[in-house]
Design a protein around this motif. Structure first.
Motif, PDB file in Angstrom:
ATOM      1  N   UNK A   1       0.814  -1.215   0.000  1.00 35.80           N
ATOM      2  CA  UNK A   1       0.000   0.000   0.000  1.00 35.80           C
ATOM      3  C   UNK A   1       0.854   1.275   0.000  1.00 35.80           C
ATOM      4  N   UNK A   2       2.150   1.118   0.020  1.00 36.30           N
ATOM      5  CA  UNK A   2       3.066   2.255   0.113  1.00 36.30           C
ATOM      6  C   UNK A   2       3.050   3.083  -1.180  1.00 36.30           C
ATOM      7  N   UNK A   3       3.221   4.412  -1.065  1.00 37.58           N
ATOM      8  CA  UNK A   3       3.357   5.191   0.168  1.00 37.58           C
ATOM      9  C   UNK A   3       1.983   5.579   0.745  1.00 37.58           C
ATOM     10  N   UNK A   4       1.893   5.594   2.066  1.00 34.52           N
ATOM     11  CA  UNK A   4       0.670   5.985   2.759  1.00 34.52           C
ATOM     12  C   UNK A   4       0.908   7.326   3.440  1.00 34.52           C
ATOM     13  N   UNK A   5      -0.004   8.258   3.218  1.00 34.03           N
ATOM     14  CA  UNK A   5       0.111   9.570   3.846  1.00 34.03           C
ATOM     15  C   UNK A   5      -1.048   9.778   4.823  1.00 34.03           C
ATOM     16  N   UNK A   6      -0.769  10.339   5.996  1.00 35.15           N
ATOM     17  CA  UNK A   6      -1.842  10.600   6.973  1.00 35.15           C
ATOM     18  C   UNK A   6      -2.934  11.467   6.372  1.00 35.15           C
ATOM     19  N   UNK A   7      -4.194  11.146   6.720  1.00 35.84           N
ATOM     20  CA  UNK A   7      -5.346  11.881   6.216  1.00 35.84           C
ATOM     21  C   UNK A   7      -6.066  12.574   7.369  1.00 35.84           C
ATOM     22  N   UNK A   8      -7.145  13.234   7.027  1.00 36.33           N
ATOM     23  CA  UNK A   8      -7.951  13.893   8.062  1.00 36.33           C
ATOM     24  C   UNK A   8      -9.289  13.203   8.240  1.00 36.33           C
ATOM     25  N   UNK A   9      -9.443  11.991   7.681  1.00 38.33           N
ATOM     26  CA  UNK A   9     -10.704  11.265   7.762  1.00 38.33           C
ATOM     27  C   UNK A   9     -10.871  10.645   9.150  1.00 38.33           C
ATOM     28  N   UNK A  10     -12.053  10.819   9.702  1.00 34.11           N
ATOM     29  CA  UNK A  10     -12.373  10.308  11.028  1.00 34.11           C
ATOM     30  C   UNK A  10     -13.277   9.085  10.866  1.00 34.11           C
ATOM     31  N   UNK A  11     -12.762   7.917  11.217  1.00 32.63           N
ATOM     32  CA  UNK A  11     -13.498   6.664  11.000  1.00 32.63           C
ATOM     33  C   UNK A  11     -14.079   6.174  12.317  1.00 32.63           C
ATOM     34  N   UNK A  12     -15.403   6.063  12.362  1.00 31.57           N
ATOM     35  CA  UNK A  12     -16.067   5.510  13.536  1.00 31.57           C
ATOM     36  C   UNK A  12     -15.994   3.996  13.505  1.00 31.57           C
ATOM     37  N   UNK A  13     -15.650   3.398  14.633  1.00 31.73           N
ATOM     38  CA  UNK A  13     -15.520   1.946  14.724  1.00 31.73           C
ATOM     39  C   UNK A  13     -16.361   1.448  15.894  1.00 31.73           C
TER      40      UNK A  13
END
Length: 339
Positions: A68-80
């Motif tokens: 999956x590289x490269x992975x960059x931090x996002x601003x998505x908020x995932x409810x679990x």
């Protein structure tokens, strides 16, 4: 250090916390068992070992994230929304959410809270930046996507309630085992692990077996009774067994009685605690076609040999999923990376 390297370092250090019993882990296990009578120290440690040996193994993590590289931090908020049927059952989802660069808003089940708090506190000691991507909440809010697991009825409610955002909603599934008559005592012991681990509460526990017509159950029952006698020491399991035995006596289905388990002829894949459903088959190829059509109800299939057109695991490995074994066959990482 890249983001992937940071994730790998953080979670591989978590495995050391598990191996070395850091941050009062033993004490947390005891509290978790008091909080939920279905949990035992053995079962909690079994899940923790699975997490340390597989999910947080540095080499395995590196190989998994490399695709999956490269992975960059996002601003998505995932409810679990975590289920509470077995200890730390939502760990893989937490790891996926963090590893995909998103943040996790975690709603815990009342049945399983203690070990998640230990996990979160341990991550804070290892890498505060990563730990801050996880928040444990009473109610989800301001979420961009949701992952939720529940019963068939609650999953329908989740589908309706979260229809306005991207989501993965999982309902309850079960594992099955296919026997062909060539099984030996070692195979029976491994089948028993798939049945009895977590006292059959997990979606990857075998709840039904398929056997050829004329199958002799005596060796299977004898082996299970000898090797898994300890399940009778668990009050809640034994109460379920006794209750279902009484129902079998009254309703008189075709069933075989073991000391640890009741084998009941039933077409249903799901079975109550203390019961293992079974169904006869004539032709293995016909059975495989039938199972392929019902895969939406099956989490995992175990067998001694590979089966035509089906993904299978060896007996004894149902509760040892890899990082690539995504629940319900939905690739969680692909879902999260494409938000």
């Amino acid at each position: 250090m890249s983001f992937e390297q940071q994730v790998i370092y953080c979670f591989s250090q978590l495995s050391e916390y598990i191996y070395e019993d850091k941050n009062h882990l033993e004490e947390s296990i005891k509290k978790a068992c008091l909080n939920n009578p279905w949990f035992t120290a053995v079962e909690c440690k079994s899940m923790l070992n699975q997490i340390a040996n597989t999910y947080c193994n540095k080499v395995i993590l590196s190989q998994w994230l490399k695709q999956y590289s490269p992975i960059k931090p996002k601003s998505k908020n995932v409810g679990l929304i975590a289920a509470g049927n077995i200890p730390l059952v939502a760990f893989h989802d937490i790891l996926c959410i963090i590893a995909s660069g998103n943040t996790c808003q975690l709603k815990l089940s009342e049945k399983d809270q203690v070990l998640y708090h230990w996990l979160h506190e341990s991550l804070q000691l290892i890498d505060l930046e990563i730990a801050q991507k996880i928040s444990i909440v009473e109610k989800l809010s301001n979420y961009d996507a949701v992952i939720a697991t529940g019963s068939s009825s609650s999953s329908n409610l989740f589908q309706s309630y979260f229809k306005h955002v991207p989501h993965i909603i999982r309902s309850h599934r079960n594992a099955i085992a296919v026997l062909d008559g060539s099984e030996n005592e070692i195979d029976f012991v491994n089948i028993g692990k798939d049945i009895f681990q977590y006292y059959g509460m997990g979606c990857r526990n075998v709840s039904k077996i398929y056997v050829p017509f004329g199958y002799n159950f005596s060796n299977l029952i004898r082996t299970l009774d000898i090797n898994f006698e300890h399940v009778n020491d668990h009050t809640k399991y034994k109460n379920n067994y006794d209750y279902n035995f009484a129902l079998c006596i009254m309703n008189r289905p075709n069933f075989y009685q073991g000391n640890t388990l009741l084998l009941v002829e039933n077409k249903s894949i799901a079975s109550p605690i203390g019961i293992l459903n079974f169904e006869y088959y004539n032709d293995l190829n016909d059975l495989c076609e039938k199972l392929a059509k019902n895969e939406i109800r099956i989490q995992c299939i175990s067998a001694k040999k590979n089966l035509p057109n089906l993904n299978t695991v060896n007996f004894g490995n149902c509760q040892n999923p890899s990082l690539e074994d995504y629940a319900d066959g939905i690739n969680t990482m692909d879902f999260l990376l494409n938000l």
